[in-house]
Scaffold this motif. Structure first.
Motif, mmCIF file in Angstrom:
data_model
loop_
_atom_site.group_PDB
_atom_site.id
_atom_site.type_symbol
_atom_site.label_atom_id
_atom_site.label_comp_id
_atom_site.label_asym_id
_atom_site.label_seq_id
_atom_site.Cartn_x
_atom_site.Cartn_y
_atom_site.Cartn_z
ATOM 1 N N ILE A 163 -2.533 2.045 -4.530
ATOM 2 C CA ILE A 163 -1.802 3.310 -4.647
ATOM 3 C C ILE A 163 -2.808 4.443 -4.450
ATOM 4 O O ILE A 163 -3.737 4.603 -5.242
ATOM 5 N N GLU A 164 -2.610 5.218 -3.370
ATOM 6 C CA GLU A 164 -3.498 6.349 -3.107
ATOM 7 C C GLU A 164 -3.142 7.526 -4.001
ATOM 8 O O GLU A 164 -2.001 7.674 -4.434
ATOM 9 N N GLU A 165 -4.143 8.369 -4.246
ATOM 10 C CA GLU A 165 -3.922 9.581 -5.017
ATOM 11 C C GLU A 165 -2.911 10.459 -4.288
ATOM 12 O O GLU A 165 -2.996 10.656 -3.076
ATOM 13 N N GLY A 166 -1.930 10.972 -5.027
ATOM 14 C CA GLY A 166 -0.895 11.817 -4.440
ATOM 15 C C GLY A 166 0.408 11.079 -4.178
ATOM 16 O O GLY A 166 1.431 11.700 -3.917
ATOM 17 N N THR B 130 3.841 9.166 -5.037
ATOM 18 C CA THR B 130 4.807 9.249 -6.133
ATOM 19 C C THR B 130 5.463 7.894 -6.294
ATOM 20 O O THR B 130 6.059 7.380 -5.346
ATOM 21 N N LYS C 121 0.836 5.129 0.347
ATOM 22 C CA LYS C 121 -0.026 6.188 0.863
ATOM 23 C C LYS C 121 0.200 7.499 0.128
ATOM 24 O O LYS C 121 1.187 7.673 -0.592
ATOM 25 N N SER C 122 -0.683 8.473 0.326
ATOM 26 C CA SER C 122 -0.752 9.680 -0.500
ATOM 27 C C SER C 122 0.512 10.533 -0.525
ATOM 28 O O SER C 122 0.788 11.158 -1.525
ATOM 29 N N LYS C 123 1.284 10.585 0.541
ATOM 30 C CA LYS C 123 2.465 11.445 0.557
ATOM 31 C C LYS C 123 3.770 10.674 0.397
ATOM 32 O O LYS C 123 4.845 11.238 0.562
ATOM 33 N N GLU D 207 0.854 -1.185 0.000
ATOM 34 C CA GLU D 207 0.000 0.000 0.000
ATOM 35 C C GLU D 207 0.890 1.236 0.000
ATOM 36 O O GLU D 207 1.711 1.415 0.893
#
Length: 178
Positions: A136-139, A141, A120-122, A118
């Protein structure tokens, strides 16, 4: 028998040579040892999850059994059959092979997981990724290649059929005479 009462003690100092008053020493607390529990838990036992805090820096490989949260800097490989969490402050440079991973921080290296990954966004992942399940969360890289696997060991490829060459010349088909 009742416990003895501990009185404050005074150190004896020669007043004639040092011109000091006696110094009062605090009473010492008694040491209590409890042997009633035959299976005491170790001090670091906190539900099986170990933590490397943000002020920890490690150069070298890491192996662990159950769960590990890394929030510091690691330069080296990480191998486990357990669950890894890469904290927000973490910076990892090296290969990671584990059962499951959740990334909040930075990873520079390839990740191979048997079950779930997983991002995370950051988070920042620079490296290739192999996992049975990938979230893959939005945001987030992610710079690299990803491969979604079955999570199981690769199966052996079936053997090719063997070609048999007869030692006699083949007679013509469909009743033709040679």
């Amino acid at each position: 028998m009742p416990p003895a009462k501990e009185e404050p003690r005074f150190s004896e100092i020669d007043d004639r040579e040092n011109n000091h008053l006696p110094i009062r020493e605090e009473p010492k607390a008694p040491t209590i040892i409890d042997n009633s529990n035959p299976n005491p838990k170790p001090m670091a036992d906190h539900g099986g999850k170990d933590i490397l805090s943000s002020d920890v820096e490690i150069k070298g490989s890491i192996k662990f059994q159950k769960e590990l949260l890394i929030d510091g800097k690691v330069e080296g490989d990480i191998n486990s059959d357990g669950v890894l969490t890469v904290g927000e402050n973490a910076e990892i440079r090296g290969e990671i092979k584990t059962k499951s991973i959740t990334v909040y921080g930075k990873v520079h290296g390839n990740i191979t997981v048997a079950e779930r990954c997983e991002l995370k966004s950051k988070c920042v992942l620079q490296g290739d990724l192999k996992a049975a399940r990938l979230i893959i969360e939005e945001g987030a890289t992610f710079i690299g290649k990803s491969e979604v696997t079955t999570g199981a060991l690769p199966k052996a490829t079936p053997a090719r059929p063997e070609v048999v060459r007869p030692s006699e010349p083949i007679k013509a088909a469909f009743g033709a005479r040679v």
